[in-house]
Design a protein around this motif. Structure first.
Motif, PDB file in Angstrom:
ATOM      1  N   THR A  78       0.988  -1.211   0.118  1.00  0.00           N
ATOM      2  CA  THR A  78      -0.058  -0.135  -0.019  1.00  0.00           C
ATOM      3  C   THR A  78       0.895   1.253   0.040  1.00  0.00           C
ATOM      4  OG1 THR A  78      -1.569  -1.392   1.319  1.00  0.00           O
ATOM      5  CG2 THR A  78      -1.862   1.370   1.320  1.00  0.00           C
ATOM      6  N   ALA A  79       0.406   2.416  -0.819  1.00  0.00           N
ATOM      7  CA  ALA A  79       0.924   3.423  -0.788  1.00  0.00           C
ATOM      8  C   ALA A  79       0.063   4.610  -1.111  1.00  0.00           C
ATOM      9  CB  ALA A  79       2.293   3.662  -1.388  1.00  0.00           C
ATOM     10  N   VAL A  80       0.401   5.906  -0.693  1.00  0.00           N
ATOM     11  CA  VAL A  80      -0.320   7.070  -1.120  1.00  0.00           C
ATOM     12  C   VAL A  80       0.330   7.596  -2.296  1.00  0.00           C
ATOM     13  CG1 VAL A  80      -1.158   9.426  -0.538  1.00  0.00           C
ATOM     14  CG2 VAL A  80      -1.446   7.533   1.095  1.00  0.00           C
ATOM     15  N   VAL A  81      -0.254   7.960  -3.375  1.00  0.00           N
ATOM     16  CA  VAL A  81       0.438   8.098  -4.620  1.00  0.00           C
ATOM     17  C   VAL A  81      -0.037   9.499  -4.946  1.00  0.00           C
ATOM     18  CG1 VAL A  81       0.954   7.893  -7.123  1.00  0.00           C
ATOM     19  CG2 VAL A  81       0.948   6.012  -5.552  1.00  0.00           C
ATOM     20  N   GLN A  82       0.820  10.677  -4.955  1.00  0.00           N
ATOM     21  CA  GLN A  82       0.313  11.993  -5.478  1.00  0.00           C
ATOM     22  C   GLN A  82       0.276  12.330  -6.842  1.00  0.00           C
ATOM     23  OE1 GLN A  82      -0.425  14.000  -2.780  1.00  0.00           O
ATOM     24  NE2 GLN A  82      -1.165  15.666  -4.261  1.00  0.00           N
ATOM     25  N   ASP A  83      -1.003  12.534  -7.414  1.00  0.00           N
ATOM     26  CA  ASP A  83      -0.960  12.793  -8.676  1.00  0.00           C
ATOM     27  C   ASP A  83      -1.697  14.036  -9.005  1.00  0.00           C
ATOM     28  OD1 ASP A  83      -1.309  12.555 -11.537  1.00  0.00           O
ATOM     29  OD2 ASP A  83      -2.730  10.889 -11.429  1.00  0.00           O
ATOM     30  N   ALA A  87      -4.623  13.093  -4.027  1.00  0.00           N
ATOM     31  CA  ALA A  87      -3.572  11.721  -3.638  1.00  0.00           C
ATOM     32  C   ALA A  87      -4.612  10.604  -3.564  1.00  0.00           C
ATOM     33  CB  ALA A  87      -2.987  12.194  -2.217  1.00  0.00           C
ATOM     34  N   TYR A  88      -3.974   9.636  -3.957  1.00  0.00           N
ATOM     35  CA  TYR A  88      -4.606   8.508  -4.014  1.00  0.00           C
ATOM     36  C   TYR A  88      -4.153   7.221  -3.261  1.00  0.00           C
ATOM     37  CZ  TYR A  88      -6.945  10.887  -8.095  1.00  0.00           C
ATOM     38  OH  TYR A  88      -7.462  11.948  -8.767  1.00  0.00           O
ATOM     39  N   ARG A  89      -5.065   6.490  -2.720  1.00  0.00           N
ATOM     40  CA  ARG A  89      -4.459   5.187  -2.093  1.00  0.00           C
ATOM     41  C   ARG A  89      -4.348   4.032  -2.880  1.00  0.00           C
ATOM     42  NH1 ARG A  89      -5.557   1.629   3.363  1.00  0.00           N
ATOM     43  NH2 ARG A  89      -5.220  -0.326   2.326  1.00  0.00           N
ATOM     44  N   ALA A  90      -3.275   3.746  -3.113  1.00  0.00           N
ATOM     45  CA  ALA A  90      -3.126   2.472  -4.102  1.00  0.00           C
ATOM     46  C   ALA A  90      -2.660   1.329  -3.512  1.00  0.00           C
ATOM     47  CB  ALA A  90      -2.080   2.844  -5.121  1.00  0.00           C
ATOM     48  N   THR A 151      -8.066   4.319  -4.882  1.00  0.00           N
ATOM     49  CA  THR A 151      -9.354   5.097  -4.658  1.00  0.00           C
ATOM     50  C   THR A 151      -9.808   5.904  -5.778  1.00  0.00           C
ATOM     51  OG1 THR A 151      -7.513   6.742  -3.803  1.00  0.00           O
ATOM     52  CG2 THR A 151      -8.910   5.265  -2.254  1.00  0.00           C
ATOM     53  N   CYS A 152      -8.926   5.782  -6.966  1.00  0.00           N
ATOM     54  CA  CYS A 152      -9.477   6.570  -8.233  1.00  0.00           C
ATOM     55  C   CYS A 152     -10.603   5.824  -9.029  1.00  0.00           C
ATOM     56  CB  CYS A 152      -8.228   6.659  -9.153  1.00  0.00           C
ATOM     57  SG  CYS A 152      -7.675   5.285  -9.855  1.00  0.00           S
ATOM     58  N   GLU A 153     -10.692   4.570  -8.461  1.00  0.00           N
ATOM     59  CA  GLU A 153     -11.944   3.634  -9.052  1.00  0.00           C
ATOM     60  C   GLU A 153     -11.597   2.993 -10.220  1.00  0.00           C
ATOM     61  OE1 GLU A 153     -15.406   5.715  -8.138  1.00  0.00           O
ATOM     62  OE2 GLU A 153     -15.258   5.635  -5.865  1.00  0.00           O
ATOM     63  N   ALA A 154     -10.332   2.952 -10.572  1.00  0.00           N
ATOM     64  CA  ALA A 154     -10.158   2.235 -11.827  1.00  0.00           C
ATOM     65  C   ALA A 154     -10.344   0.739 -11.752  1.00  0.00           C
ATOM     66  CB  ALA A 154      -8.765   2.623 -12.038  1.00  0.00           C
ATOM     67  N   TRP A 155     -10.636   0.089 -12.783  1.00  0.00           N
ATOM     68  CA  TRP A 155     -11.213  -1.358 -12.736  1.00  0.00           C
ATOM     69  C   TRP A 155      -9.870  -2.263 -12.981  1.00  0.00           C
ATOM     70  CZ3 TRP A 155     -10.449  -4.447 -17.207  1.00  0.00           C
ATOM     71  CH2 TRP A 155     -10.714  -3.706 -18.268  1.00  0.00           C
ATOM     72  N   ASP A 156      -8.952  -1.435 -13.517  1.00  0.00           N
ATOM     73  CA  ASP A 156      -7.728  -2.252 -13.833  1.00  0.00           C
ATOM     74  C   ASP A 156      -6.406  -1.508 -13.337  1.00  0.00           C
ATOM     75  OD1 ASP A 156      -6.205  -4.285 -15.404  1.00  0.00           O
ATOM     76  OD2 ASP A 156      -5.644  -2.878 -16.859  1.00  0.00           O
ATOM     77  N   ALA A 163       2.443   2.726 -10.529  1.00  0.00           N
ATOM     78  CA  ALA A 163       3.530   3.439  -9.750  1.00  0.00           C
ATOM     79  C   ALA A 163       4.030   2.875  -8.470  1.00  0.00           C
ATOM     80  CB  ALA A 163       3.243   5.015  -9.618  1.00  0.00           C
ATOM     81  N   LEU A 164       2.995   2.258  -7.750  1.00  0.00           N
ATOM     82  CA  LEU A 164       3.379   1.513  -6.580  1.00  0.00           C
ATOM     83  C   LEU A 164       4.106   0.491  -6.943  1.00  0.00           C
ATOM     84  CD1 LEU A 164       3.198   0.479  -3.487  1.00  0.00           C
ATOM     85  CD2 LEU A 164       0.920  -0.165  -4.194  1.00  0.00           C
ATOM     86  N   SER A 165       4.006  -0.482  -7.978  1.00  0.00           N
ATOM     87  CA  SER A 165       4.478  -1.579  -8.377  1.00  0.00           C
ATOM     88  C   SER A 165       5.788  -1.290  -8.895  1.00  0.00           C
ATOM     89  CB  SER A 165       3.678  -2.331  -9.621  1.00  0.00           C
ATOM     90  OG  SER A 165       2.327  -2.718  -9.094  1.00  0.00           O
TER      91      SER A 165
END
Length: 231
Positions: A78-83, A87-90, A151-156, A163-165
């Motif tokens: 888990t990480a928070v990504v700033q875009d 900010a989104y939790r991924a 949390t951006c609700e993308a399905w893929d 970015a987290l990966s």
């Protein structure tokens, strides 16, 4: 509390060990994985994602240092990504190995001292992964194993989970025990299991035979001894 490598450790909400790594610096002009196991991780991501544009966005975010502290625990990173201004939790989810799988892995590893030595050197050589696979234990992810949630609700896979990966691949380069933690075993617990199972595998030490002579020889030698002195 942070250590000098920017890592903190603790117990997760479910009682399992969790490691948290501080945000890594930007990685302009460099690859994300130099180890073969780190590259295998990225291959699983890139062969799973359906939108190459999202992978490109993920590389851009990771290189820019937009990925915050990365939390690693069994089955999830888990990480928070700033875009831009948001900010989104991924999260990336990968089902951990079962207790039976880990038993097979430990039994396999203690058969070859080179496997344990490699892990202690922070290495995951191909022969270790191949022997584990022959025992029915997959240490590295395959196509479709890395499931995204954001949390951006993308399905893929979106740019944030990508970015987290990519950031995770950099952590794996430094320490393959990060991967094994995600598979379900903290480093200390795994090393303890290897030590205990290794001691059982080697068996109890055999006692050295006591020095002496056969009874027949002792009696024969008694006839050659001089008589006892008079009182």
């Amino acid at each position: 509390m942070w250590d000098e490598t920017g890592e903190s450790g603790g117990q997760g909400a479910d009682g399992s060990e969790e490691r948290t790594f501080a945000a890594l610096p930007p990685a302009h002009g460099r690859g994300f994985a130099t180890s073969w196991w780190g590259q295998s991780w990225l291959r699983a991501l890139e062969e799973t994602a359906l939108d190459l544009g999202q992978l490109k966005a993920g590389r851009r975010l990771a290189r820019a240092g937009a990925v915050g502290a990365v939390s690693v625990r069994p089955g999830r990173i888990t990480a928070v990504v700033q875009d831009r201004a948001s900010a989104y939790r991924a999260d990336v989810v990968w089902e951990p190995l079962s207790a039976e799988d880990w038993d097979r892995f430990v039994d396999m590893a203690v058969e070859r001292a080179a496997h344990i030595a490699a892990l202690l050197d922070r290495e995951m050589p191909p022969h270790l992964v191949e022997d584990a696979a022959q025992a029915g234990v997959d240490l590295l992810p395959g196509i479709g194993d890395l499931e995204p949630s954001c949390t951006c609700e993308a399905w893929d896979h979106c740019g944030h989970t990508a970015a987290l990966s990519y950031q995770m691949a950099r952590l794996l380069d430094q320490d393959p025990f990060v991967l094994l933690l995600m598979r379900g075993r903290p480093e200390r617990a795994l090393l303890d299991s290897l030590q205990i199972r290794g001691a059982r595998h080697s068996g109890p030490a055999r006692a050295a035979p006591a020095e002496g002579v056969p009874a027949g020889e002792a009696y024969a030698l008694g006839a050659l001894l001089p008589p006892l002195p008079t009182p």
